[in-house]
Design a protein around this motif. Structure first.
Motif, PDB file in Angstrom:
ATOM      1  N   UNK A 248       0.859  -1.187   0.000  1.00 21.12           N
ATOM      2  CA  UNK A 248       0.000   0.000   0.000  1.00 21.12           C
ATOM      3  C   UNK A 248       0.890   1.229   0.000  1.00 21.12           C
ATOM      4  N   UNK A 249       0.808   2.030  -1.059  1.00 20.28           N
ATOM      5  CA  UNK A 249       1.670   3.206  -1.200  1.00 20.28           C
ATOM      6  C   UNK A 249       0.800   4.424  -1.463  1.00 20.28           C
ATOM      7  N   UNK A 250       0.373   5.087  -0.408  1.00 19.12           N
ATOM      8  CA  UNK A 250      -0.455   6.288  -0.539  1.00 19.12           C
ATOM      9  C   UNK A 250       0.012   7.309   0.485  1.00 19.12           C
ATOM     10  N   UNK A 251      -0.460   8.514   0.322  1.00 24.74           N
ATOM     11  CA  UNK A 251      -0.098   9.590   1.244  1.00 24.74           C
ATOM     12  C   UNK A 251      -1.333  10.055   2.004  1.00 24.74           C
TER      13      UNK A 251
ATOM     14  N   UNK B 292       0.226  14.845   4.255  1.00 25.03           N
ATOM     15  CA  UNK B 292       1.158  14.488   3.193  1.00 25.03           C
ATOM     16  C   UNK B 292       2.142  13.387   3.540  1.00 25.03           C
ATOM     17  N   UNK B 293       2.136  12.926   4.785  1.00 18.94           N
ATOM     18  CA  UNK B 293       3.049  11.857   5.184  1.00 18.94           C
ATOM     19  C   UNK B 293       2.515  10.522   4.656  1.00 18.94           C
ATOM     20  N   UNK B 294       3.351   9.499   4.678  1.00 21.18           N
ATOM     21  CA  UNK B 294       2.933   8.173   4.201  1.00 21.18           C
ATOM     22  C   UNK B 294       1.753   7.647   5.024  1.00 21.18           C
ATOM     23  N   UNK B 295       0.808   7.034   4.328  1.00 18.50           N
ATOM     24  CA  UNK B 295      -0.326   6.394   4.995  1.00 18.50           C
ATOM     25  C   UNK B 295      -0.026   4.909   5.158  1.00 18.50           C
ATOM     26  N   UNK B 296      -0.749   4.258   6.040  1.00 15.75           N
ATOM     27  CA  UNK B 296      -0.585   2.823   6.230  1.00 15.75           C
ATOM     28  C   UNK B 296      -1.955   2.165   6.162  1.00 15.75           C
ATOM     29  N   UNK B 297      -1.970   0.894   5.777  1.00 19.73           N
ATOM     30  CA  UNK B 297      -3.224   0.158   5.655  1.00 19.73           C
ATOM     31  C   UNK B 297      -3.133  -1.152   6.418  1.00 19.73           C
ATOM     32  N   UNK B 298      -4.262  -1.544   6.984  1.00 23.11           N
ATOM     33  CA  UNK B 298      -4.375  -2.791   7.724  1.00 23.11           C
ATOM     34  C   UNK B 298      -5.575  -3.558   7.185  1.00 23.11           C
ATOM     35  N   UNK B 299      -5.408  -4.850   6.942  1.00 23.95           N
ATOM     36  CA  UNK B 299      -6.511  -5.700   6.494  1.00 23.95           C
ATOM     37  C   UNK B 299      -7.039  -6.489   7.688  1.00 23.95           C
TER      38      UNK B 299
ATOM     39  N   UNK C  72      -5.620  11.403  11.081  1.00 22.39           N
ATOM     40  CA  UNK C  72      -6.473  11.103   9.938  1.00 22.39           C
ATOM     41  C   UNK C  72      -6.672   9.603   9.784  1.00 22.39           C
ATOM     42  N   UNK C  73      -7.939   9.202   9.547  1.00 23.04           N
ATOM     43  CA  UNK C  73      -8.275   7.829   9.206  1.00 23.04           C
ATOM     44  C   UNK C  73      -9.391   7.856   8.180  1.00 23.04           C
ATOM     45  N   UNK C  74      -9.315   6.966   7.230  1.00 26.07           N
ATOM     46  CA  UNK C  74     -10.343   6.839   6.212  1.00 26.07           C
ATOM     47  C   UNK C  74     -11.412   5.864   6.708  1.00 26.07           C
TER      48      UNK C  74
ATOM     49  N   UNK D 196     -13.532  -9.265   4.476  1.00 24.47           N
ATOM     50  CA  UNK D 196     -12.258  -8.565   4.673  1.00 24.47           C
ATOM     51  C   UNK D 196     -12.481  -7.076   4.475  1.00 24.47           C
ATOM     52  N   UNK D 197     -11.973  -6.292   5.388  1.00 20.06           N
ATOM     53  CA  UNK D 197     -12.033  -4.846   5.267  1.00 20.06           C
ATOM     54  C   UNK D 197     -10.615  -4.293   5.353  1.00 20.06           C
ATOM     55  N   UNK D 198     -10.440  -3.118   4.750  1.00 20.02           N
ATOM     56  CA  UNK D 198      -9.142  -2.444   4.789  1.00 20.02           C
ATOM     57  C   UNK D 198      -9.322  -1.127   5.516  1.00 20.02           C
ATOM     58  N   UNK D 199      -8.488  -0.896   6.521  1.00 23.38           N
ATOM     59  CA  UNK D 199      -8.518   0.350   7.267  1.00 23.38           C
ATOM     60  C   UNK D 199      -7.250   1.138   6.924  1.00 23.38           C
ATOM     61  N   UNK D 200      -7.424   2.405   6.584  1.00 24.45           N
ATOM     62  CA  UNK D 200      -6.314   3.249   6.158  1.00 24.45           C
ATOM     63  C   UNK D 200      -6.204   4.436   7.110  1.00 24.45           C
ATOM     64  N   UNK D 201      -4.967   4.750   7.495  1.00 26.49           N
ATOM     65  CA  UNK D 201      -4.739   5.885   8.377  1.00 26.49           C
ATOM     66  C   UNK D 201      -3.345   6.453   8.177  1.00 26.49           C
ATOM     67  N   UNK D 202      -3.104   7.594   8.794  1.00 26.95           N
ATOM     68  CA  UNK D 202      -1.800   8.247   8.708  1.00 26.95           C
ATOM     69  C   UNK D 202      -0.787   7.479   9.554  1.00 26.95           C
ATOM     70  N   UNK D 203       0.432   7.352   9.048  1.00 25.46           N
ATOM     71  CA  UNK D 203       1.492   6.686   9.798  1.00 25.46           C
ATOM     72  C   UNK D 203       2.056   7.602  10.885  1.00 25.46           C
TER      73      UNK D 203
END
Length: 65
Positions: free
Chosen positions: A9-12, A17-24, A48-50, A36-43
């Motif tokens: 997962x390569x997003x900002x 603007x910092x790298x984001x991280x994802x968890x399945x 911030x969390x999506x 299965x769900x994917x949770x995305x948030x700021x590293x």
């Protein structure tokens, strides 16, 4: 339930603007389906969390996603 980091997962973060991280997160339901769900948030701790995104649901039939 199984929780894993998404390594490809390569997003900002849109907030800072910092790298984001994802968890399945995979959950096996009582009826045999696996969701299965994917949770995305700021590293960084900017907060911030999506919204959680459903990646797939397997209903017990091989090959059905």
């Amino acid at each position: 339930m199984r929780v894993t980091d998404v390594l490809d997962f390569f997003a900002r973060c849109p907030a800072c603007g910092y790298a984001a991280q994802a968890t399945a997160v995979e959950r096996e339901r009582a009826d045999g389906r696996t969701d299965a769900t994917r949770r995305i948030g700021c590293a960084l701790p900017c907060g911030w969390q999506d919204e959680a995104q459903t990646v797939y649901t397997i209903d017990g039939t091989p090959g059905v996603r």
